[in-house]
Design an enzyme around this catalytic site. Structure first.
Site, PDB file in Angstrom:
ATOM      1  N   LEU A 143       0.844  -1.198   0.000  1.00  0.00           N
ATOM      2  CA  LEU A 143       0.000   0.000   0.000  1.00  0.00           C
ATOM      3  C   LEU A 143       0.885   1.256   0.000  1.00  0.00           C
ATOM      4  CD1 LEU A 143      -3.157   0.304   0.111  1.00  0.00           C
ATOM      5  CD2 LEU A 143      -2.901   0.824   2.534  1.00  0.00           C
ATOM      6  N   CYS A 157       6.639  -9.849 -12.964  1.00  0.00           N
ATOM      7  CA  CYS A 157       5.411 -10.611 -12.680  1.00  0.00           C
ATOM      8  C   CYS A 157       4.113  -9.813 -12.839  1.00  0.00           C
ATOM      9  CB  CYS A 157       5.488 -11.212 -11.280  1.00  0.00           C
ATOM     10  SG  CYS A 157       6.757 -12.486 -11.152  1.00  0.00           S
TER      11      CYS A 157
HETATM   12  N1  NAD Z   1      10.484 -13.607 -10.101  1.00  0.00           N
HETATM   13  C1  NAD Z   1       9.503 -13.755  -9.226  1.00  0.00           C
HETATM   14  O1  NAD Z   1       9.428 -13.053  -8.228  1.00  0.00           O
HETATM   15  C2  NAD Z   1       8.466 -14.825  -9.424  1.00  0.00           C
HETATM   16  C3  NAD Z   1       7.589 -15.134  -8.365  1.00  0.00           C
HETATM   17  C4  NAD Z   1       6.642 -16.122  -8.556  1.00  0.00           C
HETATM   18  C5  NAD Z   1       6.549 -16.774  -9.772  1.00  0.00           C
HETATM   19  N2  NAD Z   1       7.395 -16.439 -10.800  1.00  0.00           N
HETATM   20  C6  NAD Z   1       7.292 -17.173 -12.053  1.00  0.00           C
HETATM   21  O2  NAD Z   1       8.340 -18.134 -12.111  1.00  0.00           O
HETATM   22  C7  NAD Z   1       8.801 -18.308 -13.455  1.00  0.00           C
HETATM   23  C8  NAD Z   1      10.276 -18.040 -13.539  1.00  0.00           C
HETATM   24  O3  NAD Z   1      10.520 -16.693 -13.183  1.00  0.00           O
HETATM   25  P1  NAD Z   1      11.977 -16.148 -12.821  1.00  0.00           P
HETATM   26  O4  NAD Z   1      11.801 -14.745 -12.368  1.00  0.00           O
HETATM   27  O5  NAD Z   1      12.672 -17.118 -11.937  1.00  0.00           O
HETATM   28  O6  NAD Z   1      12.660 -16.175 -14.272  1.00  0.00           O
HETATM   29  P2  NAD Z   1      14.215 -15.995 -14.596  1.00  0.00           P
HETATM   30  O7  NAD Z   1      14.278 -15.412 -15.941  1.00  0.00           O
HETATM   31  O8  NAD Z   1      14.896 -15.301 -13.450  1.00  0.00           O
HETATM   32  O9  NAD Z   1      14.790 -17.493 -14.618  1.00  0.00           O
HETATM   33  C9  NAD Z   1      14.415 -18.446 -15.552  1.00  0.00           C
HETATM   34  C10 NAD Z   1      15.639 -19.263 -15.921  1.00  0.00           C
HETATM   35  O10 NAD Z   1      15.213 -20.368 -16.738  1.00  0.00           O
HETATM   36  C11 NAD Z   1      16.259 -20.635 -17.648  1.00  0.00           C
HETATM   37  N3  NAD Z   1      15.733 -21.497 -18.719  1.00  0.00           N
HETATM   38  C12 NAD Z   1      14.906 -21.182 -19.736  1.00  0.00           C
HETATM   39  N4  NAD Z   1      14.640 -22.284 -20.486  1.00  0.00           N
HETATM   40  C13 NAD Z   1      15.314 -23.306 -19.924  1.00  0.00           C
HETATM   41  C14 NAD Z   1      15.441 -24.702 -20.250  1.00  0.00           C
HETATM   42  N5  NAD Z   1      14.828 -25.253 -21.283  1.00  0.00           N
HETATM   43  N6  NAD Z   1      16.244 -25.465 -19.468  1.00  0.00           N
HETATM   44  C15 NAD Z   1      16.895 -24.928 -18.407  1.00  0.00           C
HETATM   45  N7  NAD Z   1      16.797 -23.628 -18.056  1.00  0.00           N
HETATM   46  C16 NAD Z   1      16.016 -22.824 -18.803  1.00  0.00           C
HETATM   47  C17 NAD Z   1      16.733 -19.258 -18.077  1.00  0.00           C
HETATM   48  O11 NAD Z   1      18.024 -19.300 -18.646  1.00  0.00           O
HETATM   49  C18 NAD Z   1      16.672 -18.491 -16.756  1.00  0.00           C
HETATM   50  O12 NAD Z   1      17.918 -18.490 -16.072  1.00  0.00           O
HETATM   51  C19 NAD Z   1       7.928 -17.376 -14.305  1.00  0.00           C
HETATM   52  O13 NAD Z   1       6.827 -18.081 -14.774  1.00  0.00           O
HETATM   53  C20 NAD Z   1       7.481 -16.330 -13.293  1.00  0.00           C
HETATM   54  O14 NAD Z   1       6.268 -15.719 -13.674  1.00  0.00           O
HETATM   55  C21 NAD Z   1       8.359 -15.487 -10.636  1.00  0.00           C
END
Ligand code: NAD
Length: 396
Positions: free
Chosen positions: A250, A260
């Protein structure tokens, strides 16, 4: 203890892998980025998250956490495979599931019988079925299960939120698979909700959309307070003590950002459109957020006397919020880009943000501290709520 593979070593994958290893599981975390894997294997964490380096190092040294290149290598012997790959926004606003699809297709042939693939990436309703189909079409044995287990961690507090989540949600139609996934969380004190996959998937989007709505609401209130000479900080204080409202998120500012809220609100709106439901409230939340960013640029233009060209402007904060190095969809970067485009001379300070040229922003001078950014500026824009900006000597 189980053998767990985590696919994707990012903001979600690293804390997830380290948390399960901390609780005694045998974890292999995979990424496609070789440099990232090399660093992590030495216990060096390439993202800023309080306490994460220590946790990773502890688990690597204990031999319970390894990092490898490629999903196949990690998934081969795993009882559970957590998909933590990106689900960015596509052109239509929908979540782009191509990373999920290729990761699932890649691991399918090597999954052992009875393995469970767990969707931790944020994915829209129908994705648990989608991943199941991709696995089967790509050669997985029929006994492989799929469950949704959305992640709710907050960047900047990822270790705390992963070790002690506020709730664990598991979406699965197969009770035996759901029970097996829930057992992974048995050492964690948190309410556990086991539900159908669609509801689990929706819980994640509903939660982020609600938080985004709270931010757009408080920003609208801030704009109105300005117009009628009320102090939004006092208003927020008076509102937040009500337990039905609460203080979390807030805080008025230049709008929500990050990897996200923007993409998840867009994806939920797309889901609603597809379902034939006119989600007016969510559409307004998104519109208000977009306008709030522009409003910041406009405020600065007015403060600079009506034109930005040639005006020295100091910027405090570049990351999308405090306590993270993440600049993805940062409102601060949006404002900075517009200032530069309008010809302002921008000098910016952020305690951790990487090189701006890495994120496609040029023409900004970086300074070593907040005072230097303010030195000689006609206007100073505070764009990220880093704690250190609270304690500056404003007289100086
Ligand atoms: N960042 C957040 O705070 C958060 C919170 C909750 C949910 N999420 C969700 O989680 C998911 C990931 O988010 P993130 O922020 O961790 O993303 P990110 O970009 O930080 O990390 C994703 C990683 O996956 C790797 N990757 C992609 N394809 C791959 C494959 N085939 N094999 C191995 N590695 C591979 C990438 O190189 C990258 O390092 C998304 O769907 C996001 O919406 C994120």
């Amino acid at each position: 203890m189980s053998s767990i593979a985590v696919i994707g070593a990012g903001y979600v994958g690293i804390p997830t892998a380290a948390c399960f290893a901390h609780y005694g599981h045998d974890v292999v975390c995979a990424d496609v980025d070789e440099d990232r894997v090399r660093l992590l294997s030495k216990g060096e964490v390439p993202i800023l998250e309080e306490g994460l380096s220590a946790l990773v190092l502890e688990c690597v040294e204990a031999g319970r956490l390894r990092f490898v290149v490629g999903a196949t290598e990690a998934a081969r012997d795993a009882d559970f495979v957590f998909l933590c790959v990106p689900t960015p926004q596509s052109e239509t606003g929908a979540a782009d599931l191509s990373f999920v699809e290729s990761a699932a297709a890649e691991i399918a042939p090597v999954l052992k019988a009875g393995a469970v693939v767990v969707n931790k990436s944020t994915m829209p309703v129908g994705s648990t079925d989608f991943v199941g189909r991709v696995l089967q079409e790509s050669g997985a044995v029929s006994t492989v299960g799929v469950a949704s287990n959305p992640e709710f961690l907050r960047q900047g507090q990822a270790v705390r939120d992963t070790l002690k989540p506020h709730r664990v949600v598991i979406g699965c139609d197969d009770t035996e698979v759901a029970v097996r996934v829930s057992q992974l969380y048995r050492d964690i004190q948190a309410p556990l909700l086991v539900t159908d996959p669609a509801s689990a998937e929706m819980i994640k989007y509903a939660s982020n959309a609600f938080l985004a709505a709270k931010i757009s609401f408080v920003n609208s209130m801030a704009n109105l307070c300005e117009a009628v000479d009320a102090d939004v900080r006092e208003v927020v204080l008076g509102m937040g003590y009500d337990p039905r409202i609460g203080f979390e998120v807030l805080h008025p500012g230049p709008g929500y950002g990050g990897s996200c809220f923007p993409k998840d609100t867009a994806a939920l709106l797309h889901t609603a459109d597809q379902a034939g439901y006119d989600f007016q409230l969510l559409r307004s939340v998104i519109d208000v957020n977009r306008l709030q960013r522009d409003r910041m640029v406009e405020k600065l233009r007015v403060a600079a006397g009506g034109a930005l060209s040639g005006v020295p402007i100091g910027v405090w904060g570049l990351t999308f919020k405090a306590n993270t190095d993440d600049m993805r969809d940062s409102p601060a970067l949006y404002v900075v880009r517009h200032l530069v485009e309008a010809g302002a001379q921008v000098r910016a300070y952020d305690p951790v943000a990487r090189d701006l040229e890495d994120v496609g922003v040029t023409g900004v001078e970086r300074t070593r501290d907040a005072y230097e950014a303010a030195d000689g500026a006609s206007v100073v824009a505070l764009l990220t709520e880093w704690d250190e900006f609270r304690w500056l000597a404003f007289g100086r």
